[in-house]
Design a protein around this motif. Structure first.
Motif, PDB file in Angstrom:
ATOM      1  N   LEU A  51       3.674   4.719 -13.280  1.00 34.36           N
ATOM      2  CA  LEU A  51       2.454   4.552 -12.493  1.00 34.36           C
ATOM      3  C   LEU A  51       1.213   4.529 -13.370  1.00 34.36           C
ATOM      4  O   LEU A  51       0.324   3.684 -13.187  1.00 34.36           O
TER       5      LEU A  51
ATOM      6  N   LYS B 275      -8.433   4.519  -5.801  1.00 34.31           N
ATOM      7  CA  LYS B 275      -7.935   4.865  -7.144  1.00 34.31           C
ATOM      8  C   LYS B 275      -7.031   6.089  -7.108  1.00 34.31           C
ATOM      9  O   LYS B 275      -6.970   6.866  -8.056  1.00 34.31           O
ATOM     10  N   CYS B 276      -6.329   6.267  -5.993  1.00 33.78           N
ATOM     11  CA  CYS B 276      -5.460   7.430  -5.813  1.00 33.78           C
ATOM     12  C   CYS B 276      -4.059   6.974  -5.398  1.00 33.78           C
ATOM     13  O   CYS B 276      -3.917   6.103  -4.545  1.00 33.78           O
ATOM     14  N   ILE B 277      -3.060   7.557  -6.005  1.00 30.31           N
ATOM     15  CA  ILE B 277      -1.666   7.322  -5.629  1.00 30.31           C
ATOM     16  C   ILE B 277      -1.089   8.655  -5.181  1.00 30.31           C
ATOM     17  O   ILE B 277      -1.104   9.631  -5.928  1.00 30.31           O
TER      18      ILE B 277
ATOM     19  N   ASP C  60       0.819  -1.213   0.000  1.00 29.87           N
ATOM     20  CA  ASP C  60       0.000   0.000   0.000  1.00 29.87           C
ATOM     21  C   ASP C  60       0.851   1.260   0.000  1.00 29.87           C
ATOM     22  O   ASP C  60       0.442   2.295  -0.510  1.00 29.87           O
ATOM     23  N   SER C  61       2.033   1.183   0.615  1.00 27.08           N
ATOM     24  CA  SER C  61       2.951   2.313   0.591  1.00 27.08           C
ATOM     25  C   SER C  61       4.387   1.805   0.612  1.00 27.08           C
ATOM     26  O   SER C  61       4.659   0.733   1.145  1.00 27.08           O
TER      27      SER C  61
ATOM     28  N   ARG D  63      -0.750   3.979  -2.189  1.00 26.59           N
ATOM     29  CA  ARG D  63      -1.953   3.718  -2.972  1.00 26.59           C
ATOM     30  C   ARG D  63      -3.143   3.514  -2.054  1.00 26.59           C
ATOM     31  O   ARG D  63      -3.048   2.801  -1.062  1.00 26.59           O
ATOM     32  N   LYS D  64      -4.254   4.132  -2.405  1.00 28.50           N
ATOM     33  CA  LYS D  64      -5.511   3.919  -1.690  1.00 28.50           C
ATOM     34  C   LYS D  64      -6.638   4.134  -2.678  1.00 28.50           C
ATOM     35  O   LYS D  64      -6.722   5.200  -3.302  1.00 28.50           O
TER      36      LYS D  64
ATOM     37  N   TYR E 111      -6.008   5.567 -12.265  1.00 23.71           N
ATOM     38  CA  TYR E 111      -5.649   6.189 -10.985  1.00 23.71           C
ATOM     39  C   TYR E 111      -5.373   7.676 -11.177  1.00 23.71           C
ATOM     40  O   TYR E 111      -5.070   8.130 -12.283  1.00 23.71           O
TER      41      TYR E 111
ATOM     42  N   LEU F 137      -2.957  10.807  -9.548  1.00 22.87           N
ATOM     43  CA  LEU F 137      -1.778  11.070  -8.723  1.00 22.87           C
ATOM     44  C   LEU F 137      -1.995  12.330  -7.911  1.00 22.87           C
ATOM     45  O   LEU F 137      -2.530  13.316  -8.414  1.00 22.87           O
TER      46      LEU F 137
ATOM     47  N   PHE G 200      -1.132   1.362 -13.340  1.00 17.75           N
ATOM     48  CA  PHE G 200      -2.314   1.569 -12.508  1.00 17.75           C
ATOM     49  C   PHE G 200      -3.311   2.418 -13.282  1.00 17.75           C
ATOM     50  O   PHE G 200      -3.455   3.612 -13.038  1.00 17.75           O
TER      51      PHE G 200
ATOM     52  N   ILE H 191       5.565   6.533  -2.167  1.00 17.21           N
ATOM     53  CA  ILE H 191       4.405   6.189  -2.995  1.00 17.21           C
ATOM     54  C   ILE H 191       3.390   5.485  -2.102  1.00 17.21           C
ATOM     55  O   ILE H 191       3.736   4.521  -1.405  1.00 17.21           O
TER      56      ILE H 191
END
Length: 192
Positions: free
Chosen positions: A125, A96-98, A71-72, A93-94, A132, A134, A129, A91
């Motif tokens: 990214l 649909k957001c990075i 996740d990070s 991720r959660k 997503y 950023l 992904f 980095i």
């Protein structure tokens, strides 16, 4: 660009540019990491709670085992020629957001390293992904970072008082139709 493998592989290195590699941390990084994490020019806009050598040794042990599937994770930015640490990238991720964050050692400020590696990371990214968004959080007084993100086509979403940060966002369609086209002369390859 060259990309090998899926995003669940260990990533060391993940990206190479003309001058840099983005890789997992190594034990040998400790002295440089400790130096810039304890330098006021690097730390004034950061929220690091502990920058002791003992903490950073454990930090490296934990982070060097992580992959893009976590996740990070925190990755090292290193010189391609000698593998010396230049900085690091966070980095997370959660949904649909990075969220990304970055620090470059004060000895390497104003050399274009952050632009070079973040430009390549954005492509990586968005290639891996799909769909997503950023996000980068920037202290309101950090003009160099705000300028960098705007150059990379991030847009300010405004100030978030709870975070004491300006929230910058980049959507994949904006990248594909804007920044990527402007920066097609940047040379990098995905290793894994």
């Amino acid at each position: 660009m060259l990309y090998k493998g899926g995003h669940n592989l260990k990533i060391s290195p993940i990206i190479e540019t003309d001058r840099l590699v983005l890789r997992n941390f190594k034990e040998k990084d400790i002295d440089i990491l400790y130096s810039y994490r304890n330098n006021k020019n690097c730390s004034k806009y950061q929220r690091w709670e502990n920058t002791s050598k003992e903490f950073l040794i454990n930090f490296i042990k934990e982070e060097r085992l992580k992959t893009i599937s976590n996740d990070s994770l925190q990755l090292a930015i290193a010189h391609k020629k000698n593998d010396d640490l230049v900085g690091d990238i966070f980095i997370a991720r959660k949904e649909k957001c990075i969220t990304i964050g970055y620090t470059v050692d004060f000895k390497h400020h104003r050399k274009g390293y952050a632009h070079e590696i973040i430009n390549a990371l954005i492509s990586y990214l968005f290639d891996n992904f799909k769909g997503y968004e950023l996000v980068a959080l920037v202290h309101p007084d950090n003009e160099p970072s705000k300028n960098l993100l705007e150059k990379l086509n991030f847009e300010s979403e405004g100030y978030a008082e709870k975070l004491d940060s300006i929230v910058y966002c980049l959507k994949s369609f904006k990248w594909l139709h804007g920044n990527k086209r402007k920066n097609n002369d940047d040379k990098f390859k995905f290793i894994r």
